[in-house]
Each structure stands twice: as C-alpha cells, then as structure tokens.
Design a protein around this motif. Structure first.
Motif, PDB file in Angstrom:
ATOM      1  N   MET B 111       2.973   9.358  -5.110  1.00 56.07           N
ATOM      2  CA  MET B 111       1.785   8.965  -5.859  1.00 56.07           C
ATOM      3  C   MET B 111       2.168   8.372  -7.206  1.00 56.07           C
ATOM      4  O   MET B 111       1.639   8.751  -8.264  1.00 56.07           O
ATOM      5  N   CYS B 112       3.098   7.447  -7.149  1.00 59.81           N
ATOM      6  CA  CYS B 112       3.653   6.839  -8.350  1.00 59.81           C
ATOM      7  C   CYS B 112       2.545   6.261  -9.241  1.00 59.81           C
ATOM      8  O   CYS B 112       1.614   5.621  -8.750  1.00 59.81           O
ATOM      9  N   ALA B 113       2.708   6.454 -10.530  1.00 54.43           N
ATOM     10  CA  ALA B 113       1.689   5.988 -11.467  1.00 54.43           C
ATOM     11  C   ALA B 113       1.552   4.473 -11.438  1.00 54.43           C
ATOM     12  O   ALA B 113       0.457   3.927 -11.532  1.00 54.43           O
ATOM     13  N   ASP B 114       2.677   3.807 -11.259  1.00 56.44           N
ATOM     14  CA  ASP B 114       2.639   2.349 -11.374  1.00 56.44           C
ATOM     15  C   ASP B 114       2.474   1.639 -10.027  1.00 56.44           C
ATOM     16  O   ASP B 114       2.477   0.419  -9.967  1.00 56.44           O
ATOM     17  N   THR B 115       2.361   2.392  -8.977  1.00 56.69           N
ATOM     18  CA  THR B 115       2.107   1.885  -7.619  1.00 56.69           C
ATOM     19  C   THR B 115       2.717   0.517  -7.299  1.00 56.69           C
ATOM     20  O   THR B 115       1.986  -0.454  -7.100  1.00 56.69           O
ATOM     21  N   PRO B 116       4.029   0.444  -7.223  1.00 58.27           N
ATOM     22  CA  PRO B 116       4.649  -0.839  -6.837  1.00 58.27           C
ATOM     23  C   PRO B 116       4.185  -1.290  -5.453  1.00 58.27           C
ATOM     24  O   PRO B 116       4.152  -2.493  -5.174  1.00 58.27           O
ATOM     25  N   CYS B 117       3.804  -0.346  -4.624  1.00 56.25           N
ATOM     26  CA  CYS B 117       3.313  -0.647  -3.279  1.00 56.25           C
ATOM     27  C   CYS B 117       2.030  -1.472  -3.345  1.00 56.25           C
ATOM     28  O   CYS B 117       1.902  -2.517  -2.701  1.00 56.25           O
ATOM     29  N   ALA B 118       1.087  -1.000  -4.158  1.00 54.25           N
ATOM     30  CA  ALA B 118      -0.201  -1.696  -4.263  1.00 54.25           C
ATOM     31  C   ALA B 118      -0.023  -3.042  -4.951  1.00 54.25           C
ATOM     32  O   ALA B 118      -0.653  -4.037  -4.586  1.00 54.25           O
ATOM     33  N   LYS B 119       0.868  -3.066  -5.944  1.00 58.68           N
ATOM     34  CA  LYS B 119       1.095  -4.327  -6.663  1.00 58.68           C
ATOM     35  C   LYS B 119       1.666  -5.402  -5.743  1.00 58.68           C
ATOM     36  O   LYS B 119       1.473  -6.588  -5.958  1.00 58.68           O
ATOM     37  N   ALA B 120       2.388  -4.949  -4.718  1.00 59.19           N
ATOM     38  CA  ALA B 120       3.032  -5.909  -3.808  1.00 59.19           C
ATOM     39  C   ALA B 120       2.059  -6.499  -2.795  1.00 59.19           C
ATOM     40  O   ALA B 120       2.372  -7.471  -2.118  1.00 59.19           O
ATOM     41  N   CYS B 121       0.900  -5.910  -2.679  1.00 61.29           N
ATOM     42  CA  CYS B 121      -0.056  -6.369  -1.668  1.00 61.29           C
ATOM     43  C   CYS B 121      -0.615  -7.743  -2.053  1.00 61.29           C
ATOM     44  O   CYS B 121      -1.158  -7.913  -3.141  1.00 61.29           O
ATOM     45  N   ARG B 135      -5.015   2.447  -4.742  1.00 58.03           N
ATOM     46  CA  ARG B 135      -5.073   3.865  -5.077  1.00 58.03           C
ATOM     47  C   ARG B 135      -6.530   4.327  -5.096  1.00 58.03           C
ATOM     48  O   ARG B 135      -7.373   3.683  -5.711  1.00 58.03           O
ATOM     49  N   ASP B 136      -6.793   5.429  -4.429  1.00 55.01           N
ATOM     50  CA  ASP B 136      -8.126   6.008  -4.444  1.00 55.01           C
ATOM     51  C   ASP B 136      -8.352   6.650  -5.815  1.00 55.01           C
ATOM     52  O   ASP B 136      -7.577   7.509  -6.233  1.00 55.01           O
ATOM     53  N   ASP B 137      -9.373   6.198  -6.511  1.00 53.62           N
ATOM     54  CA  ASP B 137      -9.573   6.661  -7.886  1.00 53.62           C
ATOM     55  C   ASP B 137      -9.796   8.161  -7.979  1.00 53.62           C
ATOM     56  O   ASP B 137      -9.370   8.794  -8.940  1.00 53.62           O
ATOM     57  N   ALA B 138     -10.467   8.722  -7.008  1.00 52.26           N
ATOM     58  CA  ALA B 138     -10.805  10.145  -7.084  1.00 52.26           C
ATOM     59  C   ALA B 138      -9.585  11.032  -6.797  1.00 52.26           C
ATOM     60  O   ALA B 138      -9.310  11.969  -7.543  1.00 52.26           O
ATOM     61  N   THR B 139      -8.841  10.751  -5.715  1.00 57.98           N
ATOM     62  CA  THR B 139      -7.752  11.650  -5.305  1.00 57.98           C
ATOM     63  C   THR B 139      -6.380  11.180  -5.747  1.00 57.98           C
ATOM     64  O   THR B 139      -5.410  11.931  -5.690  1.00 57.98           O
ATOM     65  N   ASN B 144      -5.312   2.342   2.624  1.00 60.29           N
ATOM     66  CA  ASN B 144      -5.264   1.004   3.181  1.00 60.29           C
ATOM     67  C   ASN B 144      -6.658   0.615   3.650  1.00 60.29           C
ATOM     68  O   ASN B 144      -7.333   1.398   4.313  1.00 60.29           O
ATOM     69  N   ASP B 145      -7.065  -0.580   3.258  1.00 61.96           N
ATOM     70  CA  ASP B 145      -8.337  -1.104   3.746  1.00 61.96           C
ATOM     71  C   ASP B 145      -8.039  -1.916   4.996  1.00 61.96           C
ATOM     72  O   ASP B 145      -7.609  -3.067   4.920  1.00 61.96           O
ATOM     73  N   GLU B 146      -8.242  -1.276   6.126  1.00 59.27           N
ATOM     74  CA  GLU B 146      -7.848  -1.878   7.400  1.00 59.27           C
ATOM     75  C   GLU B 146      -8.522  -3.221   7.639  1.00 59.27           C
ATOM     76  O   GLU B 146      -7.951  -4.096   8.295  1.00 59.27           O
ATOM     77  N   LYS B 147      -9.733  -3.351   7.103  1.00 60.14           N
ATOM     78  CA  LYS B 147     -10.477  -4.589   7.376  1.00 60.14           C
ATOM     79  C   LYS B 147      -9.832  -5.786   6.702  1.00 60.14           C
ATOM     80  O   LYS B 147      -9.851  -6.893   7.208  1.00 60.14           O
ATOM     81  N   ARG B 148      -9.273  -5.574   5.525  1.00 57.72           N
ATOM     82  CA  ARG B 148      -8.723  -6.706   4.797  1.00 57.72           C
ATOM     83  C   ARG B 148      -7.210  -6.844   4.947  1.00 57.72           C
ATOM     84  O   ARG B 148      -6.630  -7.871   4.606  1.00 57.72           O
ATOM     85  N   CYS B 149      -6.552  -5.765   5.411  1.00 53.93           N
ATOM     86  CA  CYS B 149      -5.089  -5.775   5.538  1.00 53.93           C
ATOM     87  C   CYS B 149      -4.646  -6.839   6.541  1.00 53.93           C
ATOM     88  O   CYS B 149      -5.205  -6.962   7.625  1.00 53.93           O
ATOM     89  N   ILE B 150      -3.639  -7.641   6.168  1.00 49.06           N
ATOM     90  CA  ILE B 150      -3.138  -8.683   7.065  1.00 49.06           C
ATOM     91  C   ILE B 150      -1.856  -8.244   7.766  1.00 49.06           C
ATOM     92  O   ILE B 150      -1.232  -9.007   8.501  1.00 49.06           O
ATOM     93  N   GLY B 151      -1.428  -7.008   7.518  1.00 46.72           N
ATOM     94  CA  GLY B 151      -0.265  -6.464   8.225  1.00 46.72           C
ATOM     95  C   GLY B 151       1.057  -7.093   7.825  1.00 46.72           C
ATOM     96  O   GLY B 151       1.996  -7.139   8.610  1.00 46.72           O
TER      97      GLY B 151
END
Ligand code: SF4
Ligand code: SF4
Ligand code: SF4
Ligand code: SF4
Lengths: 600, 235
Positions: B111-121, B135-139, B144-151
């Motif tokens: 649960m890295c603060a800087d989320t390199p994973c999300a930044k790479a999307c 990142r889910d703001d609450a938890t 992953n938003d399956e609808k928009r994810c291009i895999g």
C-alpha cells in the motif's frame, strides 16, 4: 463419468523408457477402498506387479508419489506424500524368488503432495528407465522429460538451488536424489526442500535406477469436495482443535527433538548400537541445547499449525547452515547411537547425509554396527580403509558417510546395510546387526519397550518405528498415511472428530473411528498379502538377538531385556487376532473377504 | 510488536534478537537497514492507515494465509448460495515465497504511499482522478476498474520493478490481480495465521516504510539468520 468427490479420479503415469506420459483413470472403488497415499500406492503396486520376485531396480518396478484426499485442501497439516514402491533393501530368509522383497512406503512432508493435486492428479506413477539421467517437469497438464546430465553427481542442497534456477519459477515444488541415489546405494533417500526426506526403505535407490534425478511440479487447480458447507464447518473445528494450544506450541518449541532427552531418561533411546537405552550426554544434543545454540527458525509444512521443523546455523570446524535438525530420529541415530555428543559435529553429519541423499536412520544404524564390530576387533582399520571408527568420532563418521554414498571401498559393503555386513563379517556379529527383514531399526530402542518390538517385527516395510505398537494402531497409521495428513497433530484427541468429519465431507464416504481403522486394516492386509507372496513368513518377523540377550547396564531401565518366550507368545496372539495363520502368517480367506480383498 | 530500532537490541536474548530481525509490512523494517525506497509514507504526509504487517521471524512458511485469503476473496456459488471457496492458493493476494537456505517471505501489497503502480497506468483519469488502477480513498487498498482497464500490465511491471511485485496480471485478460483487499476490514490471513505472524495494524506516519520484493527481503533475512548471502533458485 464424473470422478468420486474429493478426487480427480486419475493418476499421471510417466514411462521413462518410452518417454510417454499419460493420465490413467483410477476407479471410484479403488479410491473408496484404498483412499490414497500408502493405501492407494499399495493397490497400484499390486495391480502392476502381477508376480513375485520382480527386481526392485528393474524398469518394471513403479515408483509412486501418492498424496491423499486431504492434499491440496487447506486442512491442517495436510502436507504428506507417500512414496510407494517395491523395496530394494528387504529380503526374506528363504524364498523361491531371487529378488523377493517387501513393499516399501516412505512418508514425506512439505509441499510436494499438495502441489501434485493442484496440478490435477491423485498420484504420480513412474515406470521404465531413462536412457540418460533425466528430470521430469509437470506443469498442470503439460509433462516433459528433460536431460539432467549436467547435474550428475550434484548434492541435494546444490541441486535444490540449481534445479529451480533451471526451471526459472520458484512456484515449482521439487523432489530429487543425491549422488547416493544415482550410485544406487540401497538405502538412498528422496529429498524435498533440501531438508525434508522420504528416507526409509530405499525409494531414492529406485529413483536412481530409473535414471531420474528430479521431479518438479506446479499446478493451478484444486480437487472438489462432496459437501462444501460441511467441509468448511469441519475445517473451522479442526483449526480450533490445534491453533494456539499448548500441544501445538510444544511442537513449535522443540519438534521431535524434545524426545532426545525424554526417551533417554525413559530408557527407550537407541544408544551405542542399541546396547543401551540411555545416553548420559543426551542433554548436549537435545531440544533445549539446539534451541539455545542452533535454531533460528521454526518451519511448517503446508497448512500445518505445529511447525516441528527447525533450521539453524552452527559455528566452528563443523559450522554451516542446518536445514533441519536435530530431530529425534536424526539426532539419536547419528548422536547417541554413535555416542556423538558434539552438537555441531552431529548436525554436520545430519546435513551431509541429506546432502548426499542417504537415509539418516539406516546410515546411523550401519555406522553404529561398524563401530561395535571395530571395538570388538571383528574388523580392523584396514577393513575400514584406514578410518579409525571409534565411538563418538565425528570425523570418522563423516568419512564413513562419504564412503557409503560413493560406494567407495568399505562403503560398497556398508551400503548393503547391517544384514549384508554381518553376513560378510560373521563372527557372531549378526547378534548386534540391528535390522528386521534387512531394514535397519530406527531410534526407538526396545529392551524396555516390547510393544515397539512388535511394531518393528511385523511392519510391512521391515523394521518400522511408525507402524504402530498393536493391531489397532497399525491399522490406524496405515490409514492415516493414506489420507495425506501428518501423524504428529493426530495425537491431539480434540482433532479426531473434526478429522473424520473432514474426510467424510471431502469423500462423501462416512468415516467414524471404526470405519477409519477398517480401511487401515484392509491396507495393512494387502501389504501382508504382497509380502507373503514374495515369501515372507513368521521366521522373518524376528528381532535381533541383542534385544533378548543384552540387558541395559545403565539408566532408568537398567537390567531390561526382552523375553523370547513372551515375545513369541505375543506374536502368536498377534497373528490370531489379525486372522492370519500363526505358523505361516498367511492371511485367512475369511479375513480377506471381510475386508473386500476378494480380488486376490 | 517486535523491536524496530537499534536501542531495543541491547539486553535482548539471542532468540529475541533472531525473532526480532524481521518485521515488515509487505515490506520490511529491519533496524532501519533498508534504504532502497525512502520513507514513502513518512514523507507523504498522509493520515495513518491500517494494513497487513508481516513478522518474518514468526512466519513458518505454512501458507495457511494463502488459503484463507483465496477462500475469502474467491467465493463460490454452491446450490445458489455464495460461500467461501476451498482456498486454492493460486488465487491468494498474499503469497509465501520460499528460499534456500530456509527463509519464507509472505508478500502482500505494501500500500505504498506514492503508488508507482497507479502512476504507471496509461488510462486517462476519470473525473474523480482515478485511472484504471487506483487507490481506494476509504481503505487505501489498490483497485482495478475492470471496465476501463486495457490489460496492458503497466501497473504490474511498475510494482515488480520498483516494489513488492504482488500484482499478477490475469493470464487471459492481462488485468491486475493479487492486490490485498483487506477483506473489508476483517483480514482473513491475520485471523487464520496459526503463528501470529500477521497483524492488521495502524502504520504510523513517521514510520520508515519500504515496499521491497521478496528476493531482497529474503536475502537480508538470510544474512541475518544464517550469515549467508548465497541464494539459490529462480528470481
Ligand atoms: S499463515 Fe502465518 S506463518 Fe503461515 S505462511 Fe502465512 S504468515 Fe507465515
Ligand atoms: S501494488 Fe505494488 S506498487 Fe502498488 S501499492 Fe501495492 S506494493 Fe506498492
Ligand atoms: S493493466 Fe489495466 S490497470 Fe494495469 S496499467 Fe494497464 S490499464 Fe491500468
Ligand atoms: S487482508 Fe484479506 S485480501 Fe489482504 S492478504 Fe489478507 S486475506 Fe488476503
């Protein structure tokens, strides 16, 4: 046809001679009657070896890795795989068949059995012989046989690493043999995770005879269960019976090593080649000492809440990483049985034995026998290739271990086990050649423990300490080792009901205590029928003379010795209670019919 | 909780010391020895959050956590009823990596603060600022938003090269899997671990915090436990 719940209804058969692999169906009836593990292995062996006297080292002899119905499910301690094959070690006193030997089964913890089931199989059967040293890779339905020549002679710790590196995926679970297995030393082991072993009975030698260095498996599937909700409820109960209990904690604290001091005090330890039951220096090699000086981690097998395995590190001349030990068996067989009380030295011996891929128990027993023969002047230093094999000598022990694994000089003879050695040396040495049917006894001494003597004498694979001290226990253990569950948590009485409940929920076959033991009785009887067909009779269910002649001279059980007449009376009663003929030990037709063994 | 700084090393027994060597959160806090990824949370100024922390000294490598996680996060439908699954570890969001010499590293999203994973999307952020990996703001869990994810697997690659490598692209769709869900606040892995090696704890903002891959963690543990850095096996 859908498979019986709890199973895939198929095994993987790899023929190393033709290079062909295929899945073979297993009938629901066989799964019902023989369950898995030791039982299913025995049934498959019976089906495949249609006549007695098949050479254990011939391509015909199947080498089988059989998990059980618990395997691949998150059942506590459902980690075991049973390796079943025909023994390359045992032999009857007399038989019409030159290669007569017993069945052998060796039960191993870790992660291999569950992974086999993730890959989609109720068992793996290997037949034939590869032209060159090979390894097998099983990745779900994909099976490959690959060249392993570059790994020839590699010790197990190095191979454990090199194999995974070659496979390129840490998710593979692997088993393999060491140099000893490649060289066909009869009591070679099969090693898993560098420190776990299917040690007893020579399965590593059979693997070597197939030119098979290793097996890797990984999978993505999971078996089904008959009743999902019932399974989940029973799983909760099983966890509750073990989690956080004093019982589980005691295993985590010392594992089996606790008994090194305990059994020495009780006079039931193998000491000085079974001459004594008490080792005055037991505390130096016991669990407390290991916890203080050696162990750094408690390690558990798949889903096990006990964590009896210990890894550690030692310093000094014999220093290094210790994958496992001392356990009770390894600590006693290489420790008190050889009068070794130097902890790093003991652990070095244990580590090297695993590294070379030998059975710890037979190796310790053989060296103890040689030490005694040397002390008594029956053999000299020349016989031992210059090794000064004195009681307690770590260096001499290490030298002998290397010789055995390499089949070098005296090692060639020592590799034949104490029965072979005693035949060669003569001079009355057979009195202290501690074996039954050719398989060496384990770390439980019996001058003061007659029931354990019965276990050694009548067990299906030769002198086996795990078989059970009476008929009910023998049956229970045979069944337990057929389920995939480890024996250790089952001493906890609170686990009994949830365990039976789990087995019923998985297989859809209702098990209570009686039904459970009945299945074990069936398995034990089929083993007996197999051994009987090979030519094993009452005379083979014998114990070495030492136990009737050499009373303990020290310890709590000083003066203890077995009484021959009493023992024979106990044996006669045993055969009768089993429904076997007390003279020939032939299982009666009535008993076989009652057990559903009428196909024999 | 076990020792986390050098002061505490004084006066502890050898066993306490050994046991205390490894505590981390899908990551590792090892007497401040790890400086590879600097204190992401500490610098981020975000509020405290709760997450899964592994005590490597207590972990026995039993893999019960994997089965508990898979059971909860991969429910099955039995006769029209949704029930926990049988716990096939292949579907777990916590993964136990085993090494030789004997080291087991339970790896879970840090649960890295800087989320390199999300930044790479590469997917355009939606009005709420969320990419397909976010990142889910609450938890604070990664989703992953399956609808928009291009895999495209960029998230997985970023995590693997920079942090724990917990993201497994689905073999068919390429979409990310393996991110801890915290089980809706009732973490099953923590509950089922027989050895108390996992805890669900509040991570302090000032805590040094590094999301490392299992190999790096294992190497450090092996050096501390066995005095060896020679490691076999695949990476
Ligand atoms: S359940 Fe606990 S002890 Fe077992 S592998 Fe997971 S974290 Fe380690
Ligand atoms: S997915 Fe990987 S990079 Fe992203 S928060 Fe989790 S550990 Fe960090
Ligand atoms: S795989 Fe999906 S979530 Fe991951 S980076 Fe690509 S688009 Fe984003
Ligand atoms: S908290 Fe839940 S989702 Fe996360 S690793 Fe543990 S069991 Fe899996």
């Amino acid at each position: 046809m859908s498979a019986k719940p709890g199973y895939y209804g198929k095994i993987l058969n790899v023929d190393l001679s033709t290079g062909k692999s295929e899945t073979v169906p297993v009938s629901s009836r066989d799964l019902d009657l023989f369950v898995g593990g030791q039982g299913l292995g025995m049934k498959l062996l019976w089906d495949r070896l249609k006549k007695p006297g098949v050479d254990a080292l011939s391509p015909e002899n199947p080498l089988m890795f059989i998990p059980g119905p618990f395997s691949g499910l998150p059942v506590p301690s459902s980690s075991r795989t049973c390796v079943v094959t025909k023994s390359p070690i045992t032999a009857p006193m007399a038989s019409d068949h030159p290669h007569a030997s017993t069945v052998t089964y060796s039960n191993m913890g870790g992660f291999f059995g569950p992974e086999l089931r993730f890959a989609g199989y109720d068992g793996l059967v290997i037949t034939g012989k590869a032209k060159e040293l090979s390894y097998i890779v099983i990745d779900d339905g994909k099976v490959e046989i690959r060249d392993a020549r570059k790994f020839r002679g590699m010790r197990t710790d190095a191979f454990d690493k090199a194999f995974l590196e070659e496979l390129g995926d840490r998710k593979f679970k692997t088993v393999y043999i060491g140099p000893a297995g490649e060289k066909l030393v009869p009591y070679s082991s099969i090693i898993h995770t560098a420190g776990r072993a299917a040690g007893r009975g020579g399965s590593g030698c059979v693997m070597g005879s197939k030119n098979l260095k290793g097996i890797a498996v990984k999978g993505t599937g999971q078996p089904s269960v008959a009743d999902h909700e019932r399974f989940l409820a029973a799983l909760e109960k099983a966890r509750k019976a073990l989690y956080g209990t004093a019982y589980a904690k005691s295993w985590a604290e010392q594992g089996t090593a606790r008994a090194i001091v305990g059994n020495s005090k009780a006079g039931t330890e193998s000491v000085r080649n079974y001459r004594e039951g008490t080792f005055t220096e037991a505390d130096k090699i016991g669990g407390d000492a290991a916890r203080r000086d050696v162990w750094v981690r408690d390690i558990a097998c798949f889903c096990c809440p006990l964590a009896c395995k210990k890894s550690g590190v030692t310093k000094g001349k014999y220093g290094g990483v210790v994958h496992d030990g001392p356990e009770y068996e390894t600590g006693v067989m290489l420790g008190s049985n050889l009068m070794i009380s130097d902890m790093p030295g003991l652990l070095k011996a244990i580590t090297v034995i695993d590294d070379l891929g030998l059975d710890q128990i037979s190796t310790g027993n053989v060296i103890g026998f040689l030490m005694e023969a040397y002390e008594k002047g029956m053999i000299d230093r020349k016989f031992l290739d210059g090794i000064d094999l004195k009681w307690g000598s770590v260096d001499a022990t290490l030298a002998m271990i290397e010789k055995i694994a390499a089949r070098d000089g005296v090692g060639e003879l020592a590799g034949k086990g104490v029965a072979g050695l005693a035949r060669h040396i003569g001079q009355g040495s057979e009195k202290f050649a501690i074996h039954v049917k050719g398989l060496e006894l384990a770390a439980h001494n019996i001058q003061a423990n007659q029931p354990r003597g019965l276990s050694y004498a009548t067990a299906s694979r030769g002198a086996c300490h795990m078989s059970g001290d009476n008929i009910a226990m023998q049956n229970r253990r045979a069944m337990l080792d057929s389920t995939g569950m480890c024996f250790f948590p089952t001493f906890e009485p609170a686990l009994e009901e949830p365990m039976l409940e789990l087995l019923s929920a998985i297989t859809g076959h209702e098990y209570d205590k009686k039904e459970f033991e009945k299945a074990g009785e069936r398995i034990f009887n089929l083993e007996k029928v197999f051994n009987y067909r090979e030519g094993f009779r009452r005379a083979d269910d014998r114990l070495p003379d030492r136990f009737f002649e050499d009373a303990f001279t020290i310890g709590a059980k000083k003066g203890a010795v077995l009484d021959r007449k009493e023992f024979e009376t106990m044996l006669t009663r045993y055969y009768k209670d089993r429904g076997w003929d007390p003279e020939s030990t032939k299982p009666g037709t009535a008993k076989l019919k009652e057990l559903g063994l009428d196909f024999i | 909780m076990t020792t986390e700084n050098k002061e505490n090393r004084r006066g502890v027994t050898r066993r306490d010391f050994i046991k205390g060597v490894g505590v981390g959160g899908g990551a590792l806090v090892l007497f401040g020895q790890f400086g590879v990824h600097s204190a992401a949370w500490a610098l981020s100024g975000e509020p405290a959050l709760k997450m899964i922390v592994v005590d490597y000294g207590k972990c026995t490598g039993c893999r019960t956590c994997e089965t508990a996680c898979a059971s909860r996060n991969r429910p099955v439908s039995v006769k029209g009823k949704e029930l926990p699954g049988l716990g096939n570890p292949i579907h777990a969001n916590i993964r136990v990596h085993s090494f030789n010499p004997d080291v087991d590293v339970a790896g879970v999203c840090a649960m890295c603060a800087d989320t390199p994973c999300a930044k790479a999307c590469p997917v355009e952020p939606d009005p709420r600022g969320r990419r397909a990996f976010y990142r889910d703001d609450a938890t604070h869990t990664m989703r992953n938003d399956e609808k928009r994810c291009i895999g495209c697997q960029s998230c997985a690659k970023a995590c693997a090269s920079q942090r724990t490598g917990v993201i497994r692209p689905n073999p068919e769709t390429g979409r990310p899997e393996g991110m801890c869900t915290l089980c809706g606040g009732d973490p099953q892995c923590v509950k089922r671990c027989p050895f108390g090696a996992l805890s669900y704890v509040e991570v302090r903002r000032d805590r040094k915090f590094y999301g490392l891959g299992p190999e790096k963690i294992a190497a450090e543990l092996a050096r501390n436990w066995y005095g060896t850095t020679s490691f076999g096996g695949a990476q």
